[in-house]
Design a protein around this motif. Sequence first.
Motif, PDB file in Angstrom:
ATOM      1  N   ARG A   1       0.749  -1.345   0.165  1.00  0.00           N
ATOM      2  CA  ARG A   1      -0.162  -0.069   0.196  1.00  0.00           C
ATOM      3  C   ARG A   1       0.826   1.174   0.153  1.00  0.00           C
ATOM      4  O   ARG A   1       0.582   2.231  -0.678  1.00  0.00           O
ATOM      5  CB  ARG A   1      -0.884  -0.083   1.072  1.00  0.00           C
ATOM      6  N   TYR A   2       2.127   1.132   0.530  1.00  0.00           N
ATOM      7  CA  TYR A   2       2.791   2.434   0.579  1.00  0.00           C
ATOM      8  C   TYR A   2       3.410   2.524  -0.718  1.00  0.00           C
ATOM      9  O   TYR A   2       3.309   3.911  -1.057  1.00  0.00           O
ATOM     10  CB  TYR A   2       4.072   1.777   1.510  1.00  0.00           C
ATOM     11  N   MET A   3       3.707   1.363  -1.278  1.00  0.00           N
ATOM     12  CA  MET A   3       4.393   1.606  -2.647  1.00  0.00           C
ATOM     13  C   MET A   3       3.225   1.992  -3.753  1.00  0.00           C
ATOM     14  O   MET A   3       3.658   2.840  -4.545  1.00  0.00           O
ATOM     15  CB  MET A   3       4.838   0.323  -3.026  1.00  0.00           C
ATOM     16  N   ILE A   4       2.030   1.730  -3.517  1.00  0.00           N
ATOM     17  CA  ILE A   4       1.221   2.251  -4.355  1.00  0.00           C
ATOM     18  C   ILE A   4       0.666   3.732  -4.324  1.00  0.00           C
ATOM     19  O   ILE A   4       0.739   4.544  -5.032  1.00  0.00           O
ATOM     20  CB  ILE A   4      -0.372   1.395  -4.206  1.00  0.00           C
ATOM     21  N   ARG A   5       0.901   4.196  -3.015  1.00  0.00           N
ATOM     22  CA  ARG A   5       0.530   5.578  -2.580  1.00  0.00           C
ATOM     23  C   ARG A   5       1.938   6.462  -3.157  1.00  0.00           C
ATOM     24  O   ARG A   5       1.515   7.628  -3.670  1.00  0.00           O
ATOM     25  CB  ARG A   5       0.410   5.627  -0.920  1.00  0.00           C
ATOM     26  N   MET A   6       2.900   5.897  -2.953  1.00  0.00           N
ATOM     27  CA  MET A   6       4.089   6.516  -3.597  1.00  0.00           C
ATOM     28  C   MET A   6       3.998   6.903  -5.139  1.00  0.00           C
ATOM     29  O   MET A   6       4.534   7.767  -5.590  1.00  0.00           O
ATOM     30  CB  MET A   6       5.439   6.080  -3.090  1.00  0.00           C
ATOM     31  N   ARG A   7       3.582   5.751  -5.613  1.00  0.00           N
ATOM     32  CA  ARG A   7       3.638   5.715  -7.314  1.00  0.00           C
ATOM     33  C   ARG A   7       2.492   6.745  -7.641  1.00  0.00           C
ATOM     34  O   ARG A   7       2.660   7.177  -8.637  1.00  0.00           O
ATOM     35  CB  ARG A   7       3.269   4.376  -7.699  1.00  0.00           C
ATOM     36  N   LEU A   8       1.362   6.758  -6.998  1.00  0.00           N
ATOM     37  CA  LEU A   8       0.100   7.490  -7.392  1.00  0.00           C
ATOM     38  C   LEU A   8       0.627   8.972  -7.116  1.00  0.00           C
ATOM     39  O   LEU A   8       0.052   9.769  -7.837  1.00  0.00           O
ATOM     40  CB  LEU A   8      -1.166   7.257  -6.428  1.00  0.00           C
ATOM     41  N   SER A   9       1.365   9.270  -6.293  1.00  0.00           N
ATOM     42  CA  SER A   9       1.597  10.545  -6.146  1.00  0.00           C
ATOM     43  C   SER A   9       2.815  11.219  -6.853  1.00  0.00           C
ATOM     44  O   SER A   9       3.504  12.300  -6.821  1.00  0.00           O
ATOM     45  CB  SER A   9       2.084  10.879  -4.557  1.00  0.00           C
ATOM     46  N   ASP A  10       3.310  10.097  -7.675  1.00  0.00           N
ATOM     47  CA  ASP A  10       4.829  10.479  -8.525  1.00  0.00           C
ATOM     48  C   ASP A  10       5.917  10.860  -7.409  1.00  0.00           C
ATOM     49  O   ASP A  10       6.865  11.560  -7.951  1.00  0.00           O
ATOM     50  CB  ASP A  10       4.491  11.303  -9.323  1.00  0.00           C
ATOM     51  N   ALA A  11       5.932  10.566  -6.366  1.00  0.00           N
ATOM     52  CA  ALA A  11       7.037  10.947  -5.390  1.00  0.00           C
ATOM     53  C   ALA A  11       8.410  10.435  -5.710  1.00  0.00           C
ATOM     54  O   ALA A  11       9.251  11.163  -5.801  1.00  0.00           O
ATOM     55  CB  ALA A  11       6.397  10.722  -3.974  1.00  0.00           C
ATOM     56  N   TYR A  12       8.488   9.388  -6.054  1.00  0.00           N
ATOM     57  CA  TYR A  12       9.660   8.509  -6.518  1.00  0.00           C
ATOM     58  C   TYR A  12      10.242   8.945  -7.776  1.00  0.00           C
ATOM     59  O   TYR A  12      11.467   9.168  -8.116  1.00  0.00           O
ATOM     60  CB  TYR A  12       9.460   7.043  -6.526  1.00  0.00           C
ATOM     61  N   ASP A  13       9.190   9.126  -8.746  1.00  0.00           N
ATOM     62  CA  ASP A  13       9.746   9.429  -9.994  1.00  0.00           C
ATOM     63  C   ASP A  13      10.126  10.899 -10.105  1.00  0.00           C
ATOM     64  O   ASP A  13      11.021  11.285 -10.894  1.00  0.00           O
ATOM     65  CB  ASP A  13       8.698   9.492 -11.018  1.00  0.00           C
ATOM     66  N   SER A  14       9.670  11.711  -9.298  1.00  0.00           N
ATOM     67  CA  SER A  14      10.101  13.265  -9.111  1.00  0.00           C
ATOM     68  C   SER A  14      11.275  13.380  -8.394  1.00  0.00           C
ATOM     69  O   SER A  14      11.735  14.465  -8.073  1.00  0.00           O
ATOM     70  CB  SER A  14       9.114  13.988  -8.545  1.00  0.00           C
ATOM     71  N   GLY A  15      11.796  12.228  -7.702  1.00  0.00           N
ATOM     72  CA  GLY A  15      13.071  12.375  -6.818  1.00  0.00           C
ATOM     73  C   GLY A  15      12.907  12.876  -5.431  1.00  0.00           C
ATOM     74  O   GLY A  15      13.834  13.473  -5.064  1.00  0.00           O
ATOM     75  N   ALA A  16      11.794  13.244  -5.137  1.00  0.00           N
ATOM     76  CA  ALA A  16      11.366  13.747  -3.839  1.00  0.00           C
ATOM     77  C   ALA A  16      11.558  12.813  -2.806  1.00  0.00           C
ATOM     78  O   ALA A  16      11.828  13.433  -1.512  1.00  0.00           O
ATOM     79  CB  ALA A  16       9.876  14.383  -3.749  1.00  0.00           C
ATOM     80  N   ILE A  17      11.544  11.706  -2.926  1.00  0.00           N
ATOM     81  CA  ILE A  17      12.026  10.705  -1.728  1.00  0.00           C
ATOM     82  C   ILE A  17      13.524  10.388  -1.620  1.00  0.00           C
ATOM     83  O   ILE A  17      14.047   9.917  -2.568  1.00  0.00           O
ATOM     84  CB  ILE A  17      11.109   9.269  -1.916  1.00  0.00           C
ATOM     85  N   PRO A  18      14.258  10.672  -0.328  1.00  0.00           N
ATOM     86  CA  PRO A  18      15.462  10.085  -0.007  1.00  0.00           C
ATOM     87  C   PRO A  18      15.381   8.738   0.029  1.00  0.00           C
ATOM     88  O   PRO A  18      14.583   7.901  -0.353  1.00  0.00           O
ATOM     89  CB  PRO A  18      15.774  11.038   1.262  1.00  0.00           C
ATOM     90  N   ARG A  19      16.621   8.164   0.315  1.00  0.00           N
ATOM     91  CA  ARG A  19      16.843   6.664   0.476  1.00  0.00           C
ATOM     92  C   ARG A  19      16.182   6.311   1.929  1.00  0.00           C
ATOM     93  O   ARG A  19      16.425   6.523   2.855  1.00  0.00           O
ATOM     94  CB  ARG A  19      18.333   6.338   0.756  1.00  0.00           C
ATOM     95  N   THR A  20      15.233   5.478   1.497  1.00  0.00           N
ATOM     96  CA  THR A  20      14.088   5.041   2.602  1.00  0.00           C
ATOM     97  C   THR A  20      14.307   3.439   2.586  1.00  0.00           C
ATOM     98  O   THR A  20      13.987   2.881   1.421  1.00  0.00           O
ATOM     99  CB  THR A  20      12.682   5.423   2.286  1.00  0.00           C
ATOM    100  N   THR A  21      14.380   3.025   3.870  1.00  0.00           N
ATOM    101  CA  THR A  21      14.509   1.699   4.101  1.00  0.00           C
ATOM    102  C   THR A  21      12.890   0.967   4.279  1.00  0.00           C
ATOM    103  O   THR A  21      11.907   1.891   4.489  1.00  0.00           O
ATOM    104  CB  THR A  21      15.042   1.251   5.237  1.00  0.00           C
ATOM    105  N   ILE A  22      12.666  -0.209   3.968  1.00  0.00           N
ATOM    106  CA  ILE A  22      11.474  -0.880   4.331  1.00  0.00           C
ATOM    107  C   ILE A  22      11.023  -0.487   5.472  1.00  0.00           C
ATOM    108  O   ILE A  22       9.818  -0.211   5.773  1.00  0.00           O
ATOM    109  CB  ILE A  22      11.682  -2.370   3.815  1.00  0.00           C
ATOM    110  N   GLU A  23      11.790  -0.607   6.573  1.00  0.00           N
ATOM    111  CA  GLU A  23      11.519  -0.466   7.966  1.00  0.00           C
ATOM    112  C   GLU A  23      10.848   1.256   8.058  1.00  0.00           C
ATOM    113  O   GLU A  23       9.707   1.194   8.594  1.00  0.00           O
ATOM    114  CB  GLU A  23      12.657  -0.400   8.845  1.00  0.00           C
TER     115      GLU A  23
END
Length: 242
Positions: free
Chosen positions: A70-92
């Motif tokens: 659900r986290y990954m779906i939410r990030m993909r819907l927000s385009d956060a990872y594609d825009s480079g807005a997310i730093p190095r995030t661990t699964i934890e």
Amino acid sequence: MTKLITIIMSKKSAALLLFGAAAVFMLNGCSTPQDDPMQQTIPTDVENWQKSLEVSLNKLPEAERQLLSRYMIRMRLSDAYDSGAIPRTTIEQALVQQREYERLHPTNPTGKKSPVGAAKAASLYPIVLLPAKTSAQDHLNQVRLQFVLSNHDNTPIKSLKATLELRDPKLKSGKPVVIPRTQFVPPIVPNDSAVISTEVSIEDINVMRAIQNPQNVTVFVDSGTIVLTDGRAIDIGQQDQR
């Protein structure tokens, strides 16, 4: 002589014991970050998620695996990872963030936008331009525009972010206006409205005249999102509003 041999053998035995203990500790005592799925870093390129995270996902309990999905779906819907807005995030870290998000938005765990159609959204959340108080003789002026956002839905509006375009028959092209993310405190309750202010630079005298008397101005929502208090995100883009 016998005593010397005994000392040498004792030192050798101690060294072997230390080496053996270290080997056992390395193998069984402490896992490396690569062995711990919680320390796996989520790639910023979403196309590599399945390949890079498959092994770690399989090591997670079912509940945490679903939470991460659900986290990954939410990030993909927000385009956060594609825009480079997310730093190095661990699964934890992702699981902690998702648990908190779902606590705040229990009815919308993935941040999925409501399927409200554009025409319906225009009627539920109309945006109207108020007359601007400025001088028609100024060819270049920083003008504060005011818009009224009304709520004809049954859920309070928490925030708005939008890019608008002011259109008028007398204008050769529309005037773009950016509404930065605006939080409404308190939220706009049903059948109520709020005034939104933003500054724009006006260089065209015809635009200046149009915003002073905006009865013929159409507010076109090029892109925009309204967030409701229940966590739903309503896409109001690509629509005309009077």
